[in-house]
Design a protein around this motif. Sequence first.
Motif, PDB file in Angstrom:
ATOM      1  N   GLN A 112       0.854  -1.184   0.000  1.00  0.00           N
ATOM      2  CA  GLN A 112       0.000   0.000   0.000  1.00  0.00           C
ATOM      3  C   GLN A 112       0.892   1.237   0.000  1.00  0.00           C
ATOM      4  O   GLN A 112       1.783   1.355   0.837  1.00  0.00           O
ATOM      5  CB  GLN A 112      -0.893   0.013   1.235  1.00  0.00           C
ATOM      6  CG  GLN A 112      -1.812  -1.182   1.292  1.00  0.00           C
ATOM      7  CD  GLN A 112      -2.451  -1.319   2.665  1.00  0.00           C
ATOM      8  OE1 GLN A 112      -1.797  -1.155   3.670  1.00  0.00           O
ATOM      9  NE2 GLN A 112      -3.729  -1.624   2.672  1.00  0.00           N
ATOM     10  N   ASN A 127       2.078   5.119   0.529  1.00  0.00           N
ATOM     11  CA  ASN A 127       1.892   6.255   1.442  1.00  0.00           C
ATOM     12  C   ASN A 127       1.320   5.899   2.814  1.00  0.00           C
ATOM     13  O   ASN A 127       0.723   6.741   3.472  1.00  0.00           O
ATOM     14  CB  ASN A 127       1.019   7.332   0.788  1.00  0.00           C
ATOM     15  CG  ASN A 127       1.590   7.809  -0.510  1.00  0.00           C
ATOM     16  OD1 ASN A 127       2.798   7.967  -0.656  1.00  0.00           O
ATOM     17  ND2 ASN A 127       0.742   8.017  -1.492  1.00  0.00           N
ATOM     18  N   HIS A 128       1.468   4.645   3.253  1.00  0.00           N
ATOM     19  CA  HIS A 128       1.004   4.244   4.578  1.00  0.00           C
ATOM     20  C   HIS A 128       2.151   4.118   5.575  1.00  0.00           C
ATOM     21  O   HIS A 128       1.922   4.117   6.766  1.00  0.00           O
ATOM     22  CB  HIS A 128       0.319   2.878   4.504  1.00  0.00           C
ATOM     23  CG  HIS A 128      -1.068   2.922   3.976  1.00  0.00           C
ATOM     24  ND1 HIS A 128      -1.393   3.408   2.742  1.00  0.00           N
ATOM     25  CD2 HIS A 128      -2.236   2.524   4.510  1.00  0.00           C
ATOM     26  CE1 HIS A 128      -2.678   3.295   2.546  1.00  0.00           C
ATOM     27  NE2 HIS A 128      -3.216   2.770   3.617  1.00  0.00           N
ATOM     28  N   LEU A 134       3.819   4.381  10.832  1.00  0.00           N
ATOM     29  CA  LEU A 134       2.603   4.518  10.039  1.00  0.00           C
ATOM     30  C   LEU A 134       2.302   5.997   9.823  1.00  0.00           C
ATOM     31  O   LEU A 134       2.493   6.816  10.722  1.00  0.00           O
ATOM     32  CB  LEU A 134       1.414   3.875  10.754  1.00  0.00           C
ATOM     33  CG  LEU A 134       1.414   2.360  10.808  1.00  0.00           C
ATOM     34  CD1 LEU A 134       0.229   1.869  11.638  1.00  0.00           C
ATOM     35  CD2 LEU A 134       1.371   1.758   9.418  1.00  0.00           C
ATOM     36  N   GLY A 168      -0.512   8.774   8.975  1.00  0.00           N
ATOM     37  CA  GLY A 168      -1.929   9.078   8.969  1.00  0.00           C
ATOM     38  C   GLY A 168      -2.125  10.557   8.739  1.00  0.00           C
ATOM     39  O   GLY A 168      -1.272  11.228   8.164  1.00  0.00           O
ATOM     40  N   PHE A 206      -6.259   6.991  10.222  1.00  0.00           N
ATOM     41  CA  PHE A 206      -5.417   6.119   9.417  1.00  0.00           C
ATOM     42  C   PHE A 206      -6.327   5.246   8.588  1.00  0.00           C
ATOM     43  O   PHE A 206      -7.266   4.665   9.127  1.00  0.00           O
ATOM     44  CB  PHE A 206      -4.524   5.226  10.286  1.00  0.00           C
ATOM     45  CG  PHE A 206      -3.679   4.295   9.460  1.00  0.00           C
ATOM     46  CD1 PHE A 206      -2.508   4.746   8.882  1.00  0.00           C
ATOM     47  CD2 PHE A 206      -4.073   2.999   9.229  1.00  0.00           C
ATOM     48  CE1 PHE A 206      -1.733   3.905   8.103  1.00  0.00           C
ATOM     49  CE2 PHE A 206      -3.316   2.149   8.454  1.00  0.00           C
ATOM     50  CZ  PHE A 206      -2.144   2.601   7.891  1.00  0.00           C
ATOM     51  N   PRO A 207      -6.057   5.163   7.271  1.00  0.00           N
ATOM     52  CA  PRO A 207      -5.035   5.907   6.535  1.00  0.00           C
ATOM     53  C   PRO A 207      -5.381   7.390   6.495  1.00  0.00           C
ATOM     54  O   PRO A 207      -6.461   7.802   6.918  1.00  0.00           O
ATOM     55  CB  PRO A 207      -5.061   5.273   5.146  1.00  0.00           C
ATOM     56  CG  PRO A 207      -6.405   4.650   5.015  1.00  0.00           C
ATOM     57  CD  PRO A 207      -6.844   4.289   6.401  1.00  0.00           C
ATOM     58  N   VAL A 233      -6.008   0.746  14.235  1.00  0.00           N
ATOM     59  CA  VAL A 233      -5.602   0.439  12.861  1.00  0.00           C
ATOM     60  C   VAL A 233      -5.743  -1.061  12.598  1.00  0.00           C
ATOM     61  O   VAL A 233      -5.487  -1.878  13.478  1.00  0.00           O
ATOM     62  CB  VAL A 233      -4.157   0.900  12.564  1.00  0.00           C
ATOM     63  CG1 VAL A 233      -4.025   2.394  12.690  1.00  0.00           C
ATOM     64  CG2 VAL A 233      -3.156   0.205  13.438  1.00  0.00           C
TER      65      VAL A 233
END
Length: 135
Positions: free
Chosen positions: A6, A8-9, A19, A21, A32-33, A88
């Motif tokens: 994934q 841009n996480h 992470l 967010g 998040f995301p 999350v």
Amino acid sequence: MSKPLQENHLTEGPQGPVLLGSRCEECGFKAFPARKICPRCYSDKQAGAALSRRGKIHSFTRIFIKSPAIAETPYAVGYVLLEDGITVPARLLCSGEDPRIGLSVVLASGSTGQGPGKEEADAYFFRPETEVEAS
């Protein structure tokens, strides 16, 4: 080199993976995301936010059906309540002990196996804090 499952996480910080967010500049809500609109106050004033790397398992389940992205079965997935109050979804890697609600976990990253195009893919997951301290 493998690519993220994934985009841009996840990023690398000085203490390991982090992470990514968002935080609402109007009401302070973290998500998040990352979101473009705040789900609490509907403001479009959002800023990127690095989230806590530590949390506790809030809920989980074991999956016994093979996934193209995860080689071994069964595997555990669940929700982790981070120290900054955000929940999350994540895969749970608990080799030394069974996952349980309330177990302290730490964010980690690595290869999940194969992504949709059969290439190696990197993703985030959580490990028990005791396993991270022992390594």
